[in-house]
Design a protein around this motif. Structure first.
Motif, PDB file in Angstrom:
ATOM      1  N   GLY A 446       0.426  -1.261   0.140  1.00  0.00           N
ATOM      2  CA  GLY A 446       0.303  -0.020  -0.055  1.00  0.00           C
ATOM      3  C   GLY A 446       0.612   1.354   0.093  1.00  0.00           C
ATOM      4  N   LEU A 447       1.836   0.748  -0.071  1.00  0.00           N
ATOM      5  CA  LEU A 447       2.532   2.250  -0.380  1.00  0.00           C
ATOM      6  C   LEU A 447       2.364   2.475  -1.418  1.00  0.00           C
ATOM      7  CD1 LEU A 447       6.469   0.907   1.816  1.00  0.00           C
ATOM      8  CD2 LEU A 447       4.873   2.819   2.658  1.00  0.00           C
ATOM      9  N   SER A 448       2.569   4.416  -1.859  1.00  0.00           N
ATOM     10  CA  SER A 448       2.431   5.022  -2.405  1.00  0.00           C
ATOM     11  C   SER A 448       3.526   5.736  -2.897  1.00  0.00           C
ATOM     12  CB  SER A 448       1.656   6.458  -2.147  1.00  0.00           C
ATOM     13  OG  SER A 448       2.174   7.560  -1.161  1.00  0.00           O
ATOM     14  N   VAL A 449       3.563   6.446  -4.304  1.00  0.00           N
ATOM     15  CA  VAL A 449       5.202   7.115  -4.689  1.00  0.00           C
ATOM     16  C   VAL A 449       5.089   7.638  -4.162  1.00  0.00           C
ATOM     17  CG1 VAL A 449       5.554   7.681  -6.485  1.00  0.00           C
ATOM     18  CG2 VAL A 449       4.273   5.749  -6.716  1.00  0.00           C
ATOM     19  N   GLN A 450       4.660   8.527  -3.169  1.00  0.00           N
ATOM     20  CA  GLN A 450       4.865  10.062  -2.608  1.00  0.00           C
ATOM     21  C   GLN A 450       5.726   9.616  -1.587  1.00  0.00           C
ATOM     22  OE1 GLN A 450       4.813  12.768  -3.928  1.00  0.00           O
ATOM     23  NE2 GLN A 450       5.396  13.715  -2.423  1.00  0.00           N
ATOM     24  N   GLU A 451       5.364   8.166  -0.557  1.00  0.00           N
ATOM     25  CA  GLU A 451       5.715   7.532   0.403  1.00  0.00           C
ATOM     26  C   GLU A 451       6.793   7.185   0.087  1.00  0.00           C
ATOM     27  OE1 GLU A 451       1.790   6.426   3.196  1.00  0.00           O
ATOM     28  OE2 GLU A 451       2.338   5.167   1.220  1.00  0.00           O
ATOM     29  N   ILE A 452       7.030   6.017  -0.665  1.00  0.00           N
ATOM     30  CA  ILE A 452       8.858   5.856  -1.237  1.00  0.00           C
ATOM     31  C   ILE A 452       9.352   7.309  -1.695  1.00  0.00           C
ATOM     32  CG2 ILE A 452       9.885   4.328  -3.711  1.00  0.00           C
ATOM     33  CD1 ILE A 452       6.979   3.118  -3.208  1.00  0.00           C
ATOM     34  N   LYS A 453       9.158   8.592  -1.920  1.00  0.00           N
ATOM     35  CA  LYS A 453       9.462   9.390  -2.539  1.00  0.00           C
ATOM     36  C   LYS A 453      10.030   9.664  -1.217  1.00  0.00           C
ATOM     37  CE  LYS A 453       9.970  13.780  -4.917  1.00  0.00           C
ATOM     38  NZ  LYS A 453       9.007  14.555  -5.435  1.00  0.00           N
ATOM     39  N   GLN A 454       9.338   9.333  -0.352  1.00  0.00           N
ATOM     40  CA  GLN A 454       9.711  11.027   1.043  1.00  0.00           C
ATOM     41  C   GLN A 454      11.140  10.236   1.653  1.00  0.00           C
ATOM     42  OE1 GLN A 454       6.065  12.137   2.379  1.00  0.00           O
ATOM     43  NE2 GLN A 454       6.405  13.854   0.854  1.00  0.00           N
ATOM     44  N   ALA A 455      10.407   8.384   1.618  1.00  0.00           N
ATOM     45  CA  ALA A 455      11.338   7.821   2.477  1.00  0.00           C
ATOM     46  C   ALA A 455      10.982   7.626   4.195  1.00  0.00           C
ATOM     47  CB  ALA A 455      12.833   7.736   2.757  1.00  0.00           C
ATOM     48  N   ASP A 456       9.265   7.724   3.679  1.00  0.00           N
ATOM     49  CA  ASP A 456       8.023   7.193   4.514  1.00  0.00           C
ATOM     50  C   ASP A 456       8.300   5.926   5.231  1.00  0.00           C
ATOM     51  OD1 ASP A 456       6.966   7.870   7.102  1.00  0.00           O
ATOM     52  OD2 ASP A 456       4.516   8.384   5.709  1.00  0.00           O
ATOM     53  N   PHE A 457       9.112   5.456   5.541  1.00  0.00           N
ATOM     54  CA  PHE A 457       9.131   3.640   5.821  1.00  0.00           C
ATOM     55  C   PHE A 457       9.147   3.523   7.051  1.00  0.00           C
ATOM     56  CE2 PHE A 457      11.750   4.088   1.742  1.00  0.00           C
ATOM     57  CZ  PHE A 457      11.022   3.626   1.202  1.00  0.00           C
ATOM     58  N   PRO A 458       8.385   2.377   8.339  1.00  0.00           N
ATOM     59  CA  PRO A 458       9.057   2.022   9.332  1.00  0.00           C
ATOM     60  C   PRO A 458      10.710   1.220   9.316  1.00  0.00           C
ATOM     61  CG  PRO A 458       7.327   0.761   8.853  1.00  0.00           C
ATOM     62  CD  PRO A 458       7.451   1.301   6.945  1.00  0.00           C
ATOM     63  N   ARG A 459      11.358   2.077  11.174  1.00  0.00           N
ATOM     64  CA  ARG A 459      12.461   2.017  10.993  1.00  0.00           C
ATOM     65  C   ARG A 459      12.400   0.280  11.765  1.00  0.00           C
ATOM     66  NH1 ARG A 459      15.020   5.224   7.779  1.00  0.00           N
ATOM     67  NH2 ARG A 459      14.134   7.585   7.993  1.00  0.00           N
ATOM     68  N   PRO A 460      13.650  -0.328  11.364  1.00  0.00           N
ATOM     69  CA  PRO A 460      14.677  -0.033  11.075  1.00  0.00           C
ATOM     70  C   PRO A 460      14.538   0.060   9.330  1.00  0.00           C
ATOM     71  CG  PRO A 460      15.277  -2.264  12.181  1.00  0.00           C
ATOM     72  CD  PRO A 460      13.789  -1.739  12.301  1.00  0.00           C
ATOM     73  N   THR A 461      14.915   0.831   8.652  1.00  0.00           N
ATOM     74  CA  THR A 461      14.680   0.143   7.549  1.00  0.00           C
ATOM     75  C   THR A 461      15.787  -0.301   6.749  1.00  0.00           C
ATOM     76  OG1 THR A 461      13.416   1.853   7.854  1.00  0.00           O
ATOM     77  CG2 THR A 461      14.217   1.673   5.137  1.00  0.00           C
ATOM     78  N   PRO A 462      15.768  -1.180   5.807  1.00  0.00           N
ATOM     79  CA  PRO A 462      17.228  -1.615   4.691  1.00  0.00           C
ATOM     80  C   PRO A 462      17.263  -1.074   3.812  1.00  0.00           C
ATOM     81  CG  PRO A 462      14.965  -2.957   4.614  1.00  0.00           C
ATOM     82  CD  PRO A 462      14.224  -1.443   5.251  1.00  0.00           C
ATOM     83  N   LYS A 463      19.263  -0.669   4.120  1.00  0.00           N
ATOM     84  CA  LYS A 463      19.415  -0.139   2.977  1.00  0.00           C
ATOM     85  C   LYS A 463      18.759  -0.049   1.325  1.00  0.00           C
ATOM     86  CE  LYS A 463      24.236   0.232   5.356  1.00  0.00           C
ATOM     87  NZ  LYS A 463      25.794  -0.306   5.589  1.00  0.00           N
ATOM     88  N   ARG A 464      19.030  -1.022   0.759  1.00  0.00           N
ATOM     89  CA  ARG A 464      18.230  -1.268  -0.381  1.00  0.00           C
ATOM     90  C   ARG A 464      17.101  -0.421  -0.707  1.00  0.00           C
ATOM     91  NH1 ARG A 464      18.834  -0.489  -5.783  1.00  0.00           N
ATOM     92  NH2 ARG A 464      17.250  -1.536  -6.633  1.00  0.00           N
ATOM     93  N   ARG A 470      15.822   7.585  -3.106  1.00  0.00           N
ATOM     94  CA  ARG A 470      17.084   8.210  -3.968  1.00  0.00           C
ATOM     95  C   ARG A 470      16.853   8.515  -4.976  1.00  0.00           C
ATOM     96  NH1 ARG A 470      20.307   7.127   0.618  1.00  0.00           N
ATOM     97  NH2 ARG A 470      21.613   5.394  -1.229  1.00  0.00           N
ATOM     98  N   GLN A 471      16.326   6.685  -5.933  1.00  0.00           N
ATOM     99  CA  GLN A 471      15.895   6.262  -7.111  1.00  0.00           C
ATOM    100  C   GLN A 471      15.057   7.110  -7.577  1.00  0.00           C
ATOM    101  OE1 GLN A 471      17.221   2.802  -8.785  1.00  0.00           O
ATOM    102  NE2 GLN A 471      18.250   1.995  -6.915  1.00  0.00           N
ATOM    103  N   MET A 472      13.998   6.851  -6.857  1.00  0.00           N
ATOM    104  CA  MET A 472      12.400   7.499  -7.394  1.00  0.00           C
ATOM    105  C   MET A 472      12.621   8.735  -7.262  1.00  0.00           C
ATOM    106  SD  MET A 472       9.449   6.999  -7.741  1.00  0.00           S
ATOM    107  CE  MET A 472       9.002   4.877  -7.429  1.00  0.00           C
ATOM    108  N   ILE A 473      13.169   9.857  -6.502  1.00  0.00           N
ATOM    109  CA  ILE A 473      13.291  11.218  -7.100  1.00  0.00           C
ATOM    110  C   ILE A 473      13.773  11.582  -8.551  1.00  0.00           C
ATOM    111  CG2 ILE A 473      14.540  13.384  -6.029  1.00  0.00           C
ATOM    112  CD1 ILE A 473      14.075  11.797  -3.649  1.00  0.00           C
TER     113      ILE A 473
END
Length: 576
Positions: A446-464, A470-473
């Motif tokens: 359910g992650l949106s493109v905007q959430e992926i762009k803003q790196a709005d992920f639960p912690r801890p977050t994988p480096k990939r 950054r690639q999405m931006i």
């Protein structure tokens, strides 16, 4: 008694328009229209035939399919040939008039050059409107869409023809963004069987081979990725008794049955040149409509699902001492072992257990039927479930995602009902089609493109996952630039029609040559200049040095120069 029906006012008006046009203008319109139409037809046919070379070599199309494709490609290439054809017609016709001193006679009769340029201007404006309609609506919505349907309808024949001609076939999209090449020694189209196959699977975004699969035979099944059953655009391949080699570790293991699927070919509609103006404008509101953004978002969601699943599994392991997953027939697998550090080392999941023991239980059973002991590593992989397998699952996973646990150096004990057991050793064993909890899939997918762009992920977050943000931006910025340049390039090609028409007429009047070859040579240079600047503007999209405004300015520079040349030549003709 017969009653004659009087013509309507509209018919009288339209019928009287043409006789009211001066005879000279009617003559010029007939000559220019005939030459431009003939030239455009010949050039477009030649370009369409050249465009057939790739489908002919890649797919081995038949004569009937070739004729269908030729008809569908005609309006696509007509967009590019009409400006040149119109300029050539104007240059040739006005060159003949000038060579025969007819332009001098018109000038002596009081007909100035501005009056003679009305016809090329009107034809140029008409072809400009035609070019806009063709490039922005007719070609994307009709020609290229039907071309895609034609190829998809014959998807099965295309695969077998290429396997027969080349001995191999390339799946453009395997597991979202990978590709694989299938080799076969013999094919049996009637039974959908390949013999002596080898499959090379490439790593994401690289040309490095990640896995090699060999098998004596494989079963093929063709299916549609959407609700239209006529479009067989995807293929599922099941190698039997396969040998899998993982590179670069050169890890070899056996698999009684594998299955993987991919798209037969990349969709034409995913190309910017095949999108209508409405689709291009819609990309601003929904960038995921384009495959490059969609594939990147899908990869981010898969990694988010994997990381959430790993955290859930290890939370259960900490609480209960083990965690459990269910297979496609509700068989239960209980995992125990120690967690490695760092937890998210490989692609968001990777190695999740070390020195593990796995017990397999039948549905509703309390005693294990199989035990995997002394497992050195347990690696988690997410697999896109092929459509042909999703229907056979007892509880198919949402979004087609399932988990697969790859066991390294497993000591397997299979327990029989009478107390006997069989002991096996496997260096590489896979437990596949494990169900993922629905809440994890819904949260990750359910992650949106905007959430992926803003790196709005639960912690801890994988480096990939942070890398994908950054690639999405960068990808969204490039997508905006590509859409803008595509729209401006289409409009620039359309505006070329009146500009080149006037320029062709002025060049013909000045050079006073009535030969077709001379007119073609004079027309080629300005047309190439306009096209060169448009191509340069579109190529600047790939560079981060140039802004969108600079690229758009370059795309229009050729037309600005040609317009300036029109003004200069018109002044020169008026002085004469």
């Amino acid at each position: 008694m017969s009653v004659s029906k009087s013509p309507s006012r509209i018919r009288l008006f339209l019928g009287g328009l043409w006789p009211r046009v001066p005879i000279l203008h009617r003559y010029l319109a007939r000559e220019l229209s005939f030459v431009a139409l003939l030239t455009a037809t010949v050039l477009t046919s030649l370009m369409a035939l050249c465009g057939l070379l790739q489908p002919l070599g890649r797919y081995g199309i038949t004569a009937t399919e070739m004729l269908e494709i030729l008809i569908l490609l005609f309006p696509f290439f007509l967009v590019f040939t009409v400006p040149f054809a119109l300029m050539l017609a104007c240059c040739w016709v006005y060159g003949r008039l000038s060579a025969d001193n007819e332009l001098s006679a018109c000038s002596s009769s009081g007909i100035n050059i501005q009056t003679l340029l009305i016809v090329p201007l009107l034809l140029g404006l008409g072809t400009m409107i035609l070019s806009v309609v063709l490039a922005n609506w007719l070609v994307p919505n009709w020609a290229l869409d039907r071309f895609e349907v034609l190829v998809a309808r014959h998807g099965k024949d295309i695969v077998y023809r290429q396997l027969n001609r080349r001995g191999s076939y390339t799946l453009d999209r395997y597991q979202i963004d990978r590709r694989c090449i299938i080799h076969a020694d013999r094919i049996d189209p009637d039974n959908d069987v390949l013999s002596g196959i080898g499959v090379a699977i490439f790593a994401r975004d690289t040309n490095q081979v990640e896995q090699i699969i060999t098998a004596q035979s494989a079963n093929l099944s063709f299916f549609s990725s959407d609700e239209n059953a006529d479009r067989l655009d995807s293929i599922a391949i099941v190698p039997l008794q396969a040998t899998v080699v993982t590179l670069p570790e050169y890890d070899v293991h056996k698999a009684a049955s594998l299955e993987f699927s991919g798209r037969i070919r990349q969709k034409i509609s995913e190309s910017f040149s095949a999108m209508s103006l409405d689709d291009l404008m819609a990309l601003g509101d929904d960038p995921e409509r384009h495959s490059s953004v969609r594939n990147l978002a899908q990869e981010a969601r898969r990694i988010a699902v994997a990381s959430e699943l790993v955290k859930r599994l290890h939370a259960d392991r900490t609480k209960y001492g083990y965690f459990e997953l269910y297979g496609p027939k509700q068989e239960r697998y209980r995992f125990t072992g120690s967690a490695p550090k760092p937890l998210f080392s490989i692609k968001g999941a990777g190695n999740i257990l070390e020195d593990a023991t796995i017990e397999e239980y039948l549905p509703g059973g309390t005693e294990p039927v199989r035990v995997f002991e002394n497992v050195k590593q347990v690696n988690l992989e997410l697999v896109e479930l092929p459509a042909s397998m999703a229907a056979s699952q007892t509880k198919p996973a949402p979004a087609g995602l399932t988990a697969s646990m790859v066991l390294r150096n497993a000591h397997i004990r299979e327990l029989a009902a009478v107390g006997q057991e069989t002991v096996l050793e496997h260096t590489h064993f896979s437990i596949s089609q494990l169900a993922i909890p629905e809440d994890i899939i819904q949260r990750g997918m359910g992650l949106s493109v905007q959430e992926i762009k803003q790196a709005d992920f639960p912690r801890p977050t994988p480096k990939r996952l942070r890398g994908i943000a950054r690639q999405m931006i960068a990808r969204l910025a490039k997508l905006s630039k590509e859409v803008s340049l595509e729209i401006h390039s289409r409009m620039a090609i359309a505006v070329c029609c009146p500009v080149l028409a006037i320029l062709g007429a002025l060049l013909g009047a000045i050079f006073r040559r009535g030969q077709f070859i001379v007119a073609a040579g004079l027309s080629l240079v300005p047309a190439m200049v306009a096209l060169l600047f448009i191509i340069m503007g579109k190529r600047m999209v790939d560079s981060d040095v140039f802004s969108t405004g600079m690229a758009v300015a370059v795309a229009w520079t050729g037309l600005i120069l040609l317009s300036a040349a029109n003004v200069f030549l018109l002044v020169k003709v008026l002085k004469r």
